[in-house]
Design a protein around this motif. Structure first.
Motif, PDB file in Angstrom:
ATOM      1  N   ARG A  78      -0.721   4.671  -0.788  1.00  9.40           N
ATOM      2  CA  ARG A  78      -1.683   5.952  -0.025  1.00  9.40           C
ATOM      3  C   ARG A  78      -2.798   5.459   0.179  1.00  9.40           C
ATOM      4  N   SER A  79      -3.698   6.087   0.942  1.00 13.96           N
ATOM      5  CA  SER A  79      -5.115   5.542   1.194  1.00 13.96           C
ATOM      6  C   SER A  79      -5.705   6.805   1.315  1.00 13.96           C
TER       7      SER A  79
ATOM      8  N   CYS B 256      -7.207   3.174  -2.493  1.00 11.81           N
ATOM      9  CA  CYS B 256      -6.019   3.009  -2.207  1.00 11.81           C
ATOM     10  C   CYS B 256      -5.089   3.040  -3.204  1.00 11.81           C
TER      11      CYS B 256
ATOM     12  N   ALA C 177      -9.698   0.683   2.503  1.00 15.06           N
ATOM     13  CA  ALA C 177      -8.912   1.601   3.150  1.00 15.06           C
ATOM     14  C   ALA C 177      -7.712   0.733   3.992  1.00 15.06           C
TER      15      ALA C 177
ATOM     16  N   VAL D  89       0.851  -1.173   0.091  1.00 14.74           N
ATOM     17  CA  VAL D  89       0.010  -0.304   0.041  1.00 14.74           C
ATOM     18  C   VAL D  89       0.816   1.384  -0.073  1.00 14.74           C
TER      19      VAL D  89
END
Lengths: 349, 578
Positions: free
Chosen positions: A250-251, A256, A270, A248
């Protein structure tokens, strides 16, 4: 119609927890399916509701009355619920009408009232002409209907169904699924339906509770289970989703940005903070494309014709085998193919 | 109904103080078995292991070991039982192999004759043999082969006991070996034949070794039965001065009365040890026989005997005629003889003995009525107890009920003499609270019969219960039916045929009972078994034969009814259909 509540219920058989700290609220009048692989504890959960098993810890209550807790338990015969057994459990020495009317005669319902309710129940399942037959003279589907009529005649608040369609052929199964839904609507009772068949659960239930190894994995509307599975088990079990490792980045706002084998992809879901995670992919949300830098690449290892589409399996290094739903002419075995991710779901960590 | 928007404090369940309905039923069954079985057997053990007059630990047992008459009876028991077992194994195994492995005809009739000892009690078998071999034998006289009048019957001897017990218990070996052979898969023999083995070679090198554990299991059972046998040693051994443990107990109790109960209890414990040892061996062999083979293909196919079939069939029938049919014929013939020593022919044949034995002689008539009533009461009560007990242990899986299952088996597995002593120990003193003793009344016989025969009803009912799906009971629970209602409406209709079979089986067995009755009867409370024994001792063997023949006739009639009922029963419910 009643609400069934489990609070931190545990049931042990020997040293294994058949049901492990399950808390579940079954709403008044809803159709809940208990779904899971065999041995996951779903049948034990159903038998806890029926009162055939007593919890080792936690409480089970109907509306606001506790019916089951360790060392004290309301007997099944006093719970006023109905159950359809996998084997139907029709009493072989009684006629169809006697089977259906048994609970009424136990409860001392007067004969005219009893006969009226028996014939109503038999008419509801379309077996009014079979009242004097014995169970062994009926077909599988007819026996299933008698078992259902036996439930309906009781006018119970809760109906438990233990894999009731497991012994029927595919065609009859679909008919009976419709019947169950119809009876659920007409009776207004709370239905708890145990099955290992996810299509059955998804197509009939208001909500589905997925169990694995005695634990409740997720409870929700069938659509939510499919689109937004909360655990790896649910993702794999419901709709045979593929679970792949992602990084991951960025959320934001329910989306995401994740790296999948180095490729940057936008997925639903998320994450609290960047780092490693798992994403759920579905064949219909993947697309075969020409190999290139903007897609995942690998050789085609299998193609399987399904009628409306072909499932093409591509082996992507660092990700694993991806099954892609493809219309039109599939690529040949061994050929290099690209896979584009249209949509995916990030499992909550 | 208002929606549960306002969370209410859940009502707590009351803690249960009293057992529920099912618990009460279980309690009743526990009380029944405690009263009739556990208490007498426990009391017997306590009595037998007690110190003697000098206060030595296990003194009563030690005294017995030092008594000459005990050691002689023990030695005789072991010796006669061992020889009888050898005969049973030879006879039972050969018959089982011939019937199961070859294509001899009329197997149903042959099997029926082989299983007659299950229906005809030992004392009647012994009596028949005495009638066959004695100087007044109607059959040997016809052939001109009878011994001179006044000669002692050769069966009054160890050899006589071995012969009659050996034949009697061959049935047990036959059944065990037949069951073992039925478990053998066909493909083992087919593989042997493809490897080039002829039928005889395949039998000897493949079937025989695999059947060996069943033969041993059958032998162990035959040995245990021989040790506990009373009828044969009583009729043949007492006049033949060949005491065995069961007859030693009988004669001591008869001679000295209840004052020596402790002493005979010590002898009884030795009988228990022998029986338990034998039964443990049998269990071991049975498990071995089951584990050796995987049940994969169809059962064995009989070998064709070809031209040898007729001679083999003739041989089998000859053997069966000598060991089973001839003695019975002698019994019937003797019952038609007007008086001892009068030759029997069409002109002398008479039914007077039947009139005398069943109607005109008071004691004998009473015995007949007593046995009929006792047998009927035992059958009905036992079937009625077997149903809830089997329900709780099989369908409800209550651990306590499963343990009671074993308790119920014990009084039938151990020698009847032993049970009788336990019953006397408990029921000789006045009953607590009532102040009256049932000793010397017909009730003590009923108590003993109820203890001894429960297992005969329990076995078929259990087999029937195992074919019922537990969901049938659960569905009735969900429908709101309490335990009594479920037993009445759901269980009973489904196991009724099995319970009826069990009841009939008990009726036959109780009607012919001698071992327990011999120690518990009192004047006016005779049973058929005791009466046949007594009439024979008085020298009125025609009357004894008439009473015996009438009993055998009733027994065979009921067995026939059981056969009809048998078609509706699960396998194993009736012993000769196992």
């Amino acid at each position: 119609m009643a609400r069934v509540r489990f609070e931190a219920v545990t049931k042990r058989f020997g040293r294994t927890n058949a049901v492990d700290a399950v808390s579940l609220d079954i709403r008044r009048g809803e159709f809940l399916a208990l779904l899971g692989p065999s041995g996951c504890g779903k049948t034990t959960l159903l038998r806890l509701i029926a009162g055939f098993e007593t919890p080792d810890a936690g409480t089970i209550s109907f509306d606001d009355t506790i019916v089951g807790q360790a060392s004290r338990s309301v007997a099944p015969e006093d719970r006023g619920l109905a159950m359809v057994f996998q084997s139907y459990a029709l009493w072989p020495h009684m006629s169809v009408a006697e089977n259906v009317g048994f609970s009424l005669s136990v409860r001392r319902v007067a004969r005219p009232e009893r006969e009226r309710r028996v014939s109503e129940a038999l008419a509801a399942v379309g077996l009014q002409d079979f009242a004097s037959r014995r169970p062994h003279e009926l077909s599988g589907g007819q026996r299933q209907r008698v078992a259902l009529a036996r439930c309906l005649a009781m006018r119970p608040g809760i109906v438990l169904l233990d894999e009731p369609l497991a012994n029927l052929d595919t065609h009859l199964r679909e008919t009976m699924q419709r019947e169950f839904r119809r009876f659920h609507g007409e009776s207004g009772a709370t239905f708890v339906y145990v099955t290992h068949d996810q299509t059955e659960a998804m197509s009939m239930a208001d909500r589905v509770a997925v169990m694995d190894r005695g634990q409740l994995q997720q409870v929700g509307h069938p659509r939510d289970l499919y689109r937004e599975p909360s655990t790896e088990m649910v993702a794999r079990f419901v709709g045979r989703g593929m679970v792949v490792p992602v990084e991951v980045e960025r959320s934001h706002d329910g989306f995401c940005e994740v790296r999948l084998d180095g490729l940057l992809v936008c997925v639903l879901g998320a994450a609290k903070e960047p780092g490693p995670g798992l994403a759920c992919l579905r064949p219909e949300n993947l697309e075969i494309a020409a190999p290139g830098d903007d897609v995942l690449c690998g050789p085609v290892v299998d193609t399987s014709y399904q009628g409306a589409a072909t499932i093409v399996t591509v082996l992507v290094a660092g990700v694993g085998e991806l099954r892609v739903q493809h219309t039109g002419t599939p690529p040949r075995l061994g050929e290099q193919a690209g896979v584009r991710v249209l949509d995916a779901w990030l499992l909550p960590s | 109904m208002a929606d549960a928007a306002l969370p209410m404090a859940p009502r707590l369940l009351p803690r249960r103080l009293l057992p529920d309905g099912e618990g009460l039923i279980l309690l009743a069954v526990v009380a029944y078995l405690a009263l009739f079985t556990l208490w007498p057997l426990g009391r017997l053990l306590a009595e037998a292991l007690a110190p003697n007059a000098e206060g030595e630990l296990l003194g009563l047992l030690r005294d017995q070991w030092q008594s000459r008459s005990f050691t002689r009876a023990l030695q005789n028991t072991l010796e006669a039982s061992a020889f009888a077992t050898v005969l049973s194994v030879a006879l039972g195994t050969s018959m089982a192999f011939l019937l199961a492995l070859t294509d001899v005809r009329a197997k149903t009739a042959l099997t029926f004759v082989l299983l007659l000892p299950l229906l005809i009690p030992p004392q009647i078998t012994a009596l028949s043999w005495l009638e066959l071999t004695g100087p007044s034998s109607p059959i040997l006289n016809l052939l001109g082969l009878a011994a001179a009048p006044g000669t002692t019957n050769p069966l009054y001897s160890r050899e006589g006991i071995v012969l009659v017990m050996g034949i009697e218990h061959a049935t047990l070996v036959f059944l065990a070996v037949r069951a073992g052979l039925r478990h053998l898969p066909r493909d083992l023999v087919e593989a042997a034949r493809l490897a080039g083995a002829k039928p005889l070679r395949a039998t000897l090198s493949v079937i025989a070794p695999l059947a060996f554990p069943s033969i041993l299991a059958g032998a162990a059972l035959a040995f245990v039965s021989a040790i506990g046998n009373f009828g044969v040693p009583a009729l043949l051994g007492i006049p033949g001065r060949y005491p065995m443990l069961t007859t030693l107990i009988y004669r001591r109790l008869n001679g000295f009365g209840p004052s020596i109960l402790g002493e005979v209890a010590a002898i009884a414990v030795v009988l228990i040890l022998l029986a338990v040892g034998g039964l443990a061996l049998r269990a071991l062999f049975s498990r071995w026989s089951r584990s050796a083979v995987e049940r994969s293909s169809a059962p064995l196919q009989p070998f064709a005997l070809g031209r040898a079939r007729l001679p083999v069939e003739a041989g089998i029938w000859l053997v069966l005629a000598v060991i089973a049919l001839l003695p019975l014929t002698a019994l019937v013939a003797s019952s038609l003889t007007p008086a001892l020593g009068v030759p029997l022919n069409l002109h002398t044949a008479t039914l007077d003995n039947y009139r005398f034995a069943i109607f005109s002689q008071a004691a004998s008539h009473r015995a007949f009525m007593n046995s009929l009533m006792l047998a009927a009461a035992t059958a009905v009560v036992s079937a009625a107890i077997a149903i809830p007990l089997a329900y709780l242990s099989i369908l409800r899986r209550r651990p306590l009920a499963r343990a009671l299952d074993l308790v119920a088996d014990t009084p039938y597995a151990i020698p009847g003499t032993v049970l009788a002593i336990g019953i006397i120990l408990v029921y000789l003193p006045p009953l607590p609270g009532l102040g009256v003793s049932i000793y010397g009344t017909i009730w003590i016989l009923l108590v003993a019969y109820l203890a001894r025969f429960l297992t005969l009803a329990l076995r078929p009912v259990t087999a029937g219960m195992e074919t019922l799906e537990p969901a049938l009971d659960e569905a009735a629970r969900v429908a709101g039916a309490g335990p009594l209602r479920r037993i009445w409406s759901i269980v009973l209709p489904n196991v009724a045929p099995a319970a009826a079979a069990g009841g009939l089986l008990i009726f036959i067995t109780a009607l012919n009972e001698l071992t327990v009755s011999a120690l518990l009867w009192s004047s006016g409370k005779e049973t058929i078994g005791v009466m046949i024994f007594a009439l024979h001792y008085e020298g009125n063997s025609p009357a004894a034969s008439a009473l015996a023949t009438a009993t055998v006739a009733i027994t065979l009639l009921i067995a026939f009814a059981l056969g009809l009922l048998g078609r509706r029963l699960p396998d194993g419910a009736v012993p000769w259909r196992a």
